[in-house]
Enzyme design. Structure first.
Site, PDB file in Angstrom:
ATOM      1  CD  GLU A  69      -2.973  -1.241   2.020  1.00  0.00           C
ATOM      2  OE1 GLU A  69      -3.900  -1.811   2.509  1.00  0.00           O
ATOM      3  OE2 GLU A  69      -2.069  -0.425   3.558  1.00  0.00           O
ATOM      4  CB  VAL A  75     -15.448  -8.494   5.576  1.00  0.00           C
ATOM      5  CG1 VAL A  75     -17.129  -9.141   5.566  1.00  0.00           C
ATOM      6  CG2 VAL A  75     -16.016  -8.166   7.443  1.00  0.00           C
ATOM      7  CG  MET A 117      -9.058  -5.720   8.454  1.00  0.00           C
ATOM      8  SD  MET A 117      -7.825  -7.159   8.564  1.00  0.00           S
ATOM      9  CE  MET A 117      -7.649  -7.345  10.902  1.00  0.00           C
ATOM     10  CG  ASP A 170     -12.080  -7.498  -1.442  1.00  0.00           C
ATOM     11  OD1 ASP A 170     -12.954  -7.979   0.292  1.00  0.00           O
ATOM     12  OD2 ASP A 170     -11.006  -7.193  -0.834  1.00  0.00           O
TER      13      ASP A 170
END
Length: 269
Positions: free
Chosen positions: A12, A174, A194, A218
């Site tokens: 990232e 998730v 998160m 996703d």
């Protein structure tokens, strides 16, 4: 003015480091990179996954490095049906979906002694992200490998979209439809990850303007195999978020001191 940039994962922040470099400084077992971008001092860090790591890094960016504007860059799972892989979610606000003190009469997501459930992002920073996004969509590096979320019916060449909305954070990845549906139902969130809400919490209690930038990796349980989607798309999604963050830094560095003072009245420049 010092701008702090927090990312959870190496991928990232990799593109940021490629472009900016910087001098590394160790704090709490983490490396914070300090570099000048025009009139700005930028401090960026890869701090690790989860809310505790996000809170730790955010407070260090403020207390140790004097950050007066904060950006959280990274990836997220889509909860809004408008969002496909490689689209961008920009925070209007952020909530913690795994906080539950309802047994004592608190609203789901509300931490005791806090005034509200959500932490609100800075409006001027959101505007700068939108401007930067428009520039990014004309960049060949941005459009390379564009792909819609599997099963959405959109062609691989569809134009990238930016959506402003609520970021929901919690200490779990998730990956199932039931958890996904609960977060949407209880919080009206547009994306899930998160770290963002913890980052936003610390920024807010310190009075530091912030924004969360998330590129979708996703469908957060909407697809048949979320882990496969994440593995396939996360690196490219992370790179896009980093590219957008770099553009935001460029826009910030181009602002005159008087403009910064008017946009961020609490910021010392």
């Amino acid at each position: 003015m010092t701008v702090g940039v927090f990312a959870a994962l190496g991928e990232e922040v990799a593109r940021v480091r490629e472009c900016l470099g910087g001098v590394g400084t160790e704090r709490a077992g983490l490396t914070f990179y300090v570099v000048s971008v025009g009139a700005l001092q930028v401090v960026y860090v890869c701090g690790g996954v989860g809310k505790v790591n996000a809170a730790l890094c955010t407070q260090l960016l403020i207390s140790e490095f004097g950050a007066r504007v904060l950006i959280n860059t990274g990836i997220a799972g889509a909860l809004d049906e408008r969002l496909c892989v490689f689209d961008v979610l920009v925070s209007v606000d952020a909530v913690q979906h795994d906080v539950d003190v309802t047994a004592f009469g608190y609203q789901k997501g509300r931490i005791p002694r806090m005034d509200s459930v959500e932490w609100t992002a800075n409006t001027a920073l959101r505007y700068l992200v939108r401007e930067a996004f428009d520039l990014c969509t004309r960049d060949p590096e941005w459009t390379e490998g564009a792909c819609a979320l599997s099963g959405s019916g959109d062609p691989p060449s569809r134009v990238s979209r930016l959506v402003e909305g609520r970021v929901a954070s919690g200490d779990l990845f998730v990956s199932d439809a039931q958890t996904r549906a609960r977060i949407i139902r209880e919080f009206g969130a547009h994306g899930v990850e998160m770290e963002g809400a913890a980052f936003a919490h610390v920024a807010s209690v310190n009075g530091v303007p912030f924004v969360i930038i998330r590129c979708i990796s996703d469908g957060a349980g909407a697809e048949q195999d979320v882990s496969m989607s994440y593995k396939e798309f996360s690196t490219r999604a992370a790179r896009r978020s980093a590219l957008l963050t770099l553009r935001v830094l460029e826009r910030l560095s181009a602002l005159r001191t008087s403009v910064v003072a008017s946009l961020f009245p609490m910021v010392v420049v």
